[in-house]
Design an enzyme around this catalytic site. Structure first.
Site, mmCIF file in Angstrom:
data_model
loop_
_atom_site.group_PDB
_atom_site.id
_atom_site.type_symbol
_atom_site.label_atom_id
_atom_site.label_comp_id
_atom_site.label_asym_id
_atom_site.label_seq_id
_atom_site.Cartn_x
_atom_site.Cartn_y
_atom_site.Cartn_z
ATOM 1 N N CYS A 56 14.697 47.723 4.360
ATOM 2 C CA CYS A 56 13.768 47.183 3.372
ATOM 3 C C CYS A 56 14.362 47.277 1.972
ATOM 4 O O CYS A 56 14.800 48.367 1.557
ATOM 5 C CB CYS A 56 12.439 47.936 3.429
ATOM 6 S SG CYS A 56 11.262 47.435 2.158
ATOM 7 N N LYS A 108 2.166 4.635 1.381
ATOM 8 C CA LYS A 108 2.232 5.174 2.749
ATOM 9 C C LYS A 108 1.956 6.678 2.676
ATOM 10 O O LYS A 108 2.817 7.466 2.297
ATOM 11 C CB LYS A 108 3.614 4.907 3.352
ATOM 12 C CG LYS A 108 3.717 5.309 4.818
ATOM 13 C CD LYS A 108 5.086 4.931 5.380
ATOM 14 C CE LYS A 108 5.181 5.279 6.852
ATOM 15 N NZ LYS A 108 5.034 6.730 7.095
ATOM 16 N N CYS A 114 8.945 45.323 7.366
ATOM 17 C CA CYS A 114 9.129 46.725 7.013
ATOM 18 C C CYS A 114 7.948 47.490 7.606
ATOM 19 O O CYS A 114 6.795 47.222 7.243
ATOM 20 C CB CYS A 114 9.163 46.900 5.493
ATOM 21 S SG CYS A 114 9.078 48.643 4.982
ATOM 22 N N ASP A 157 1.318 10.510 3.629
ATOM 23 C CA ASP A 157 1.934 11.428 4.589
ATOM 24 C C ASP A 157 0.830 12.310 5.164
ATOM 25 O O ASP A 157 0.620 13.441 4.738
ATOM 26 C CB ASP A 157 2.996 12.272 3.893
ATOM 27 C CG ASP A 157 3.888 12.989 4.898
ATOM 28 O OD1 ASP A 157 3.884 12.597 6.077
ATOM 29 O OD2 ASP A 157 4.580 13.944 4.504
ATOM 30 N N TYR A 187 -7.977 2.070 5.126
ATOM 31 C CA TYR A 187 -7.217 0.907 4.663
ATOM 32 C C TYR A 187 -7.135 -0.269 5.643
ATOM 33 O O TYR A 187 -6.477 -1.261 5.360
ATOM 34 C CB TYR A 187 -5.793 1.316 4.278
ATOM 35 C CG TYR A 187 -5.073 2.183 5.295
ATOM 36 C CD1 TYR A 187 -4.716 1.694 6.549
ATOM 37 C CD2 TYR A 187 -4.752 3.503 4.992
ATOM 38 C CE1 TYR A 187 -4.070 2.480 7.467
ATOM 39 C CE2 TYR A 187 -4.100 4.311 5.916
ATOM 40 C CZ TYR A 187 -3.762 3.786 7.145
ATOM 41 O OH TYR A 187 -3.122 4.579 8.067
ATOM 42 N N GLU A 240 0.842 -1.200 0.000
ATOM 43 C CA GLU A 240 0.000 0.000 0.000
ATOM 44 C C GLU A 240 0.876 1.249 0.000
ATOM 45 O O GLU A 240 1.980 1.245 0.565
ATOM 46 C CB GLU A 240 -0.883 0.037 1.252
ATOM 47 C CG GLU A 240 -1.759 -1.195 1.428
ATOM 48 C CD GLU A 240 -2.417 -1.248 2.795
ATOM 49 O OE1 GLU A 240 -3.316 -2.092 2.960
ATOM 50 O OE2 GLU A 240 -2.028 -0.473 3.696
ATOM 51 N N CYS A 267 5.537 51.884 1.309
ATOM 52 C CA CYS A 267 6.353 50.844 0.674
ATOM 53 C C CYS A 267 5.558 50.234 -0.484
ATOM 54 O O CYS A 267 4.467 49.686 -0.266
ATOM 55 C CB CYS A 267 6.717 49.782 1.717
ATOM 56 S SG CYS A 267 7.817 48.487 1.106
ATOM 57 N N CYS A 316 11.957 50.008 -0.042
ATOM 58 C CA CYS A 316 11.822 51.437 0.285
ATOM 59 C C CYS A 316 12.945 51.965 1.162
ATOM 60 O O CYS A 316 13.012 53.172 1.419
ATOM 61 C CB CYS A 316 10.473 51.700 0.957
ATOM 62 S SG CYS A 316 10.320 50.966 2.604
ATOM 63 N N LYS A 357 10.481 3.341 3.674
ATOM 64 C CA LYS A 357 10.397 4.789 3.479
ATOM 65 C C LYS A 357 11.349 5.228 2.372
ATOM 66 O O LYS A 357 12.521 4.835 2.346
ATOM 67 C CB LYS A 357 10.709 5.526 4.784
ATOM 68 C CG LYS A 357 9.748 5.182 5.915
ATOM 69 C CD LYS A 357 9.774 6.194 7.025
ATOM 70 C CE LYS A 357 9.036 7.468 6.654
ATOM 71 N NZ LYS A 357 8.873 8.383 7.799
#
Length: 672
Positions: free
Chosen positions: A407, A114, A425, A116, A224, A112, A431, A410, A313
């Site tokens: 920044c 796996k 900023c 996540d 499952y 099957e 900005c 600006c 894995k």
């Protein structure tokens, strides 16, 4: 009449459940989304009017709405054990040798994917979903039934089948990659913390206390594994049970394979190590289970895991490439995000040119230098990330990369708030990317939904000097002559845009508050602030403590909204928008009094309650003549206190000698 109503509700319930089954299980939609939504609204209206006829597993429950104040801890009848892991094919062959040594060579395996995601165990009684519990520590977990019921692919009521009276089915809740990217982008735009990967997003979602918020996030699930009493008498093996539960209406992954030997298992692994990148969801390996239940029992368990199963894995894919430069992006909220620009390299089936670096801490941790050769990985993360620099290949005399102090757009000195990893900023009104980003946010679909006006047009208007703040949008009708000369912007487009801007004035207060783009103020918080304070003036007049009393509002949110509204320039702009016709107060609906037992009395609600939500208590108070206040003062007659009420609020009430009553005492007052 009542029989006809009940029949109609039953028919709609059955019809919508069938459509859900065809769409989510069979992947064969039989009706358009629009038509489905219309039927769902019809059923919702009937159930609201005749709640006594609502099926406890109605498809309307998949939109959520229940508030869970605290998740109950439930002990698993069958422990949710973890699997032994391996990254090595030889260890898989060793596993096969151990299995055959105990039960002989006549063995089949089920291979099957796996997933996540987040493990879940769901209990059904007489075909109805009654409980859903997380893995927790393996022996007990959190009950998240209301949230799991919002997942469209999970049936509330099973179709006809030979299922046991009581059983548990286990699986994995996950989020598709496209949904993760879209929702993470929305969080970034709202100034909220983003999630690193879909698994974290799914896990965080399933533990939200408001199931209506869970319903807004498109979670999915594959199931499952089945547990029930006398399972061996119902099914010969695991493969048989998977085929059977699929026929009952459960979502089962189509890529599961029955293998006759370990070589077929290894072929399956080799195929999916490459093909996994074509899936719409993340997998991080393959699970291998002995198929026959009798053989599983003979093999037994270790203290931690079954001896009849193992997970292989995949290694996270890693490549080496050159760090060409780092650019710094300034977002709508002023957050400055570093992005690594890489020499293009093929990774996990796609060409990677950029990678996330998150913040200054990450740059320092990696000790990056200009021209470094770096390792880039794409494991559980959808967005590639740099995990290390190859110091041996570092150019002689390479200069260490230093995070900017000002920044990049600006030139304003950056700030970093205590406890936060991100630099900001502070020049939010001067900005360029912040100004443009806020304007684009304001017109967005979930905000003011200004028809006929898009992000590119906002950029064009800004460059032309037509707009620099929100109120400028509402003066465009007076500058139509300047709009006519814009390339690819005909009269019809202008008319549609101006009409869309005018229509946006009807959007409710909560939408306007969200649309302003105030840092940390997302859609849900904006709605709760609007509901609590009723109008902009009351929100501005509120103290930090009063704002903190609103559910889901923490210190940073309270400080952000308080500082924004008490800035003279911001307030001037808001008053201008109010004069232009935007809604800065909620439309008060006439309250139909159920009684007058609370007439002339004022109330404030604080804390968490057992029987009612705070919104429900507010409605009860107002329907019996009481009036709600937004904060503790000498004008307050009663403080209704629940669990987890703030100590400062309690102290202030005691100082002012405000009577503090419980939920049950309030109900007694109402009943009198």
């Amino acid at each position: 009449m009542s029989i006809a109503i009940q029949t109609k509700i039953d028919e709609l319930t059955k019809e919508l459940n069938t459509y859900n089954y065809q769409y989510y299980v069979l992947a064969q939609p039989a009706i358009s989304d629009y038509d489905f939504d219309q039927k769902l609204k019809e059923l919702e209206a009937l159930e609201a009017q005749y709640p006594e006829y609502r099926d406890p597993n109605s498809p309307t429950l998949k939109v959520g709405g229940d508030i869970t104040q605290k998740f109950n801890t439930v002990r698993h009848k069958w422990p949710m054990m973890s699997l032994g892991n391996t990254y090595n094919e030889q260890e898989l062959k060793d596993f096969d040798n151990r299995v055959r040594k105990v039960i002989g060579d006549d063995v089949q395996y089920v291979a099957e994917l796996k997933f996540d995601g987040l493990s879940i165990s769901i209990t059904y009684e007489n075909g109805k979903l009654v409980r859903a519990v997380t893995r927790g520590d393996g022996t007990q977990g959190d009950e998240v039934t209301n949230n799991v019921k919002t997942i469209r692919s999970i049936p509330h009521q099973l179709r006809k089948g030979s299922f046991p009276d009581v059983f548990e089915i286990r699986g994995e809740i996950f989020m598709h990659k496209s949904a993760f990217l879209r929702l993470n982008k929305e969080r970034e735009d709202n100034g909220d913390q983003t999630y690193a990967n879909p698994r974290n997003f799914a896990s965080g979602t399933i533990k939200l206390q408001d199931s209506s918020e869970v319903a807004k996030r498109p979670l999915d699930c594959f199931l499952y594994f089945l547990y029930c009493e006398n399972r061996n008498k119902l099914f010969e093996n695991h493969w048989h049970s998977i085929e059977e539960v699929k026929s009952w209406g459960f979502p089962v992954c189509e890529h599961t394979k029955l293998c006759n030997n370990i070589d077929e298992v290894l072929a399956f692994i080799h195929y999916w190590d490459d093909a996994r990148h074509q899936l719409s969801y993340e997998i991080d390996g393959i699970v291998i289970k002995v198929n026959d239940y009798g053989q599983q029992e003979e093999l037994g368990f270790t203290a931690k895991s079954p001896r009849w199963a193992i997970s292989y894995k995949f290694k996270a894919e890693r490549v080496e490439t050159i760090l060409k430069s780092i650019s710094y992006q300034v977002g709508r909220t002023g957050a400055v995000t570093p992005v690594a620009n890489l020499q293009p390299v093929l990774l996990a089936g796609t060409t990677v040119k950029r990678a996330s670096l998150h913040n200054a801490n990450e740059i320092a941790r990696l000790d990056l230098h200009e021209g470094d050769t770096v390792y880039v990985e794409k494991g559980g993360e959808i967005i590639p990330k740099i995990i290390a620099a190859n110091v041996e290949k570092r150019p002689a005399g390479a200069t260490a990369i230093v995070y900017p102090t000002h920044c990049p757009e600006c030139g304003t000195a950056l700030v970093r708030e205590e406890g936060e990893a991100v630099h900001y900023c502070p020049n939010q009104d001067g900005c360029r990317p912040q100004i443009v980003g806020k304007l684009q946010h304001f017109i967005g679909r979930k905000m003011m939904d200004v028809q006929g006006l898009g992000d590119e047009t906002i950029v064009t208007f800004f460059k032309m000097g037509l707009i620099s703040k929100i109120s400028d949008l509402y003066t465009l009708k007076d500058r139509e002559a300047e709009l006519v000369g814009i390339e690819r912007f005909g009269q019809k487009s202008i008319d549609n845009m101006l009409a869309g801007i005018e229509q946006s004035k009807q959007k409710p207060f909560e939408k306007v508050l969200f649309a302003l783009g105030i840092r940390h103020i997302g859609e849900t918080v904006a709605r709760k602030l609007a509901q609590h304070f009723k109008n902009l003036e009351a929100l501005k007049a509120a103290s930090l403590e009063e704002i903190l009393s609103v559910p889901d509002v923490g210190f940073r949110i309270a400080e952000s909204i308080h500082d924004y509204l008490n800035d003279a320039e911001h307030w001037e702009e808001l008053m201008k928008l109010k004069a232009m016709g935007l809604q800065f107060a909620i439309e008060e609906k006439e309250v139909v009094l159920a009684g007058d037992s609370l007439s002339g009395k004022t109330f404030l609600i604080s804390g968490v309650f057992a029987e009612y939500s705070r919104e429900e208590l507010t409605a009860l108070i107002e329907s019996h003549g009481g009036r709600m206040l937004s904060g503790i003062s000498a004008k307050l007659n009663f403080l209704v206190a629940g669990d987890k009420m703030g100590p400062s609020k309690l102290a202030k009430a005691e100082k002012l000698q405000v009577p503090i009553i419980s939920e049950s005492e309030l109900l007694s007052m109402i009943n009198k």
